[in-house]
Design a protein around this motif. Structure first.
Motif, mmCIF file in Angstrom:
data_model
loop_
_atom_site.group_PDB
_atom_site.id
_atom_site.type_symbol
_atom_site.label_atom_id
_atom_site.label_comp_id
_atom_site.label_asym_id
_atom_site.label_seq_id
_atom_site.Cartn_x
_atom_site.Cartn_y
_atom_site.Cartn_z
ATOM 1 N N TYR A 12 0.644 -1.200 0.110
ATOM 2 C CA TYR A 12 0.069 -0.089 -0.226
ATOM 3 C C TYR A 12 0.884 1.217 0.178
ATOM 4 C CZ TYR A 12 -3.116 -3.508 1.954
ATOM 5 O OH TYR A 12 -3.705 -4.745 2.491
ATOM 6 N N TYR B 261 0.340 5.354 1.176
ATOM 7 C CA TYR B 261 -0.662 6.205 1.930
ATOM 8 C C TYR B 261 0.050 7.581 1.830
ATOM 9 C CZ TYR B 261 -3.197 2.361 4.109
ATOM 10 O OH TYR B 261 -4.086 1.181 4.221
ATOM 11 N N GLN C 18 0.103 11.521 4.114
ATOM 12 C CA GLN C 18 -0.158 12.457 5.174
ATOM 13 C C GLN C 18 0.403 13.803 4.852
ATOM 14 O OE1 GLN C 18 1.434 11.378 8.980
ATOM 15 N NE2 GLN C 18 -0.464 11.991 10.003
ATOM 16 N N LYS D 65 -4.899 13.988 8.272
ATOM 17 C CA LYS D 65 -4.897 12.533 8.521
ATOM 18 C C LYS D 65 -4.265 11.778 7.515
ATOM 19 C CE LYS D 65 -9.595 11.743 7.118
ATOM 20 N NZ LYS D 65 -10.941 11.008 7.646
ATOM 21 N N VAL D 66 -3.878 10.565 7.637
ATOM 22 C CA VAL D 66 -3.297 9.426 6.882
ATOM 23 C C VAL D 66 -4.454 9.139 5.851
ATOM 24 C CG1 VAL D 66 -2.234 7.387 6.526
ATOM 25 C CG2 VAL D 66 -1.521 8.722 8.687
ATOM 26 N N PHE E 6 -5.353 6.913 2.573
ATOM 27 C CA PHE E 6 -5.282 5.891 1.437
ATOM 28 C C PHE E 6 -4.903 6.392 0.027
ATOM 29 C CE2 PHE E 6 -5.308 1.713 -0.447
ATOM 30 C CZ PHE E 6 -6.270 1.798 -1.466
ATOM 31 N N SER F 299 -3.760 0.230 -3.322
ATOM 32 C CA SER F 299 -3.162 -1.109 -2.838
ATOM 33 C C SER F 299 -2.831 -1.874 -4.116
ATOM 34 C CB SER F 299 -4.343 -1.711 -2.093
ATOM 35 O OG SER F 299 -5.594 -2.060 -2.818
ATOM 36 N N MET G 152 4.043 13.610 3.533
ATOM 37 C CA MET G 152 4.645 12.510 3.811
ATOM 38 C C MET G 152 4.079 11.242 3.312
ATOM 39 S SD MET G 152 7.327 12.295 6.129
ATOM 40 C CE MET G 152 7.224 11.070 7.176
ATOM 41 N N PHE H 271 3.826 7.389 2.798
ATOM 42 C CA PHE H 271 4.140 5.965 3.574
ATOM 43 C C PHE H 271 3.724 4.706 2.821
ATOM 44 C CE2 PHE H 271 5.046 8.030 7.584
ATOM 45 C CZ PHE H 271 4.254 8.961 7.685
ATOM 46 N N ALA I 119 -1.127 -4.058 9.362
ATOM 47 C CA ALA I 119 -0.530 -3.281 8.218
ATOM 48 C C ALA I 119 0.874 -2.922 9.202
ATOM 49 C CB ALA I 119 -1.041 -2.147 7.815
ATOM 50 N N PHE I 120 2.103 -2.824 8.458
ATOM 51 C CA PHE I 120 3.140 -2.630 8.969
ATOM 52 C C PHE I 120 3.641 -1.144 7.990
ATOM 53 C CE2 PHE I 120 4.056 -5.158 12.553
ATOM 54 C CZ PHE I 120 3.185 -6.241 12.263
ATOM 55 N N PHE I 121 4.094 -0.203 8.620
ATOM 56 C CA PHE I 121 4.347 1.060 7.859
ATOM 57 C C PHE I 121 5.834 1.341 7.948
ATOM 58 C CE2 PHE I 121 0.559 3.326 6.716
ATOM 59 C CZ PHE I 121 -0.261 2.386 7.337
ATOM 60 N N GLY I 122 6.172 1.964 6.849
ATOM 61 C CA GLY I 122 7.831 2.515 6.736
ATOM 62 C C GLY I 122 7.717 3.609 7.429
ATOM 63 N N GLN I 123 9.212 4.396 7.358
ATOM 64 C CA GLN I 123 9.311 5.513 7.954
ATOM 65 C C GLN I 123 8.863 6.833 7.531
ATOM 66 O OE1 GLN I 123 9.791 4.832 11.113
ATOM 67 N NE2 GLN I 123 11.614 5.768 11.543
ATOM 68 N N ARG J 115 9.368 12.314 3.319
ATOM 69 C CA ARG J 115 8.943 13.494 2.985
ATOM 70 C C ARG J 115 9.185 14.180 1.756
ATOM 71 N NH1 ARG J 115 7.103 16.832 6.647
ATOM 72 N NH2 ARG J 115 7.697 15.638 8.520
#
Lengths: 117, 111
Positions: free
Chosen positions: A33, A35, A37, A42-43, A45, A48, A89, A91, A106-110, A113
């Motif tokens: 995915y 996303y 921000q 807010k974050v 979508f 996918s 940002m 993600f 769901a695991f997000f990257g850092q 920016r």
């Protein structure tokens, strides 16, 4: 512990230029995915991706955006002609499964920016 | 359109106090995830709840999923300065399990 990695961490680009944001999802995950921000918001979508094709996209993901999995590990987001309002940002995230109520964490990257000037 | 509203938006408390953050929607979600986000970083997963009425505990944090799977709460007992951050709830579902994020609760715990 496995993690999602994103490069670069910061990208400054001129309006109208193309940018490619890169992600390496967790190796045994199947769904990927993007996303974004915008600062102070807010974050949201974007898109996918499963089995080498887009499975769902939002209204934000217009013709200027594209995604690709060029090899077995990378997942990229391309913005063809950046606009000022693309500054945000971005993600990347991955999940093991996509359509079951288990293993959908769901695991997000850092994040990357992106600043468009 | 699925929306998740969080309350309160901002919370500033003293170390040792308890607090509850709420996440509400009119939509049903297959799962609900809570994340914590530090400035300039990605959301870090705290917990996933999938069953209506489910309660999960993570040390001083207690998460509950509403019976109808439309709402959730996060309760922190004896808050510490290290709990400071942006707390996000995110509802999952649909064929691709994309996440719909809440509006966020910014927590500041003063020592």
């Amino acid at each position: 512990e496995p993690e999602v990695t994103q490069t670069p961490s910061h990208q400054v680009t001129q309006m109208g230029q193309e940018v490619i944001l890169r992600c390496v999802p967790i190796s045994n995950h199947l769904y990927f995915y993007w996303y974004r921000q915008i600062l102070g918001q807010k974050v949201e979508f974007l898109v996918s991706f499963y089995n080498n094709e887009i499975s769902e996209k939002s209204e934000i993901f217009d013709d200027q955006f594209s995604v690709e999995r060029p090899d077995g590990s990378n997942f990229t987001l391309k913005i063809r002609s950046t606009k000022l309002e693309d500054s945000a940002m971005y993600f990347c995230a991955s999940t093991q499964q996509g359509n079951r109520r288990v293993n959908t964490e769901a695991f997000f990257g850092q994040g990357t920016r992106l600043t468009v000037v | 359109t699925q929306l998740l509203e969080q309350s309160p938006q901002f919370l500033s408390i003293q170390e040792g106090e308890n607090l509850t953050v709420y996440c509400n929607s009119s939509s049903v979600f297959s799962s609900l995830q809570w994340y914590r986000q530090e400035p300039g970083e990605g959301p870090v997963l705290l917990v996933t709840v999938v069953t209506g009425g489910e309660v999960k505990k993570l040390k001083r944090l207690t998460f509950q999923f509403g019976d109808a799977r439309k709402d959730s709460s996060l309760h922190i007992t004896a808050a510490q300065p290290g709990d400071t951050g942006l707390y996000l709830c995110a509802g999952g579902g649909g064929a691709t399990n994309k996440l719909i994020f809440g509006t966020g609760t910014l927590l500041a715990v003063q020592p």
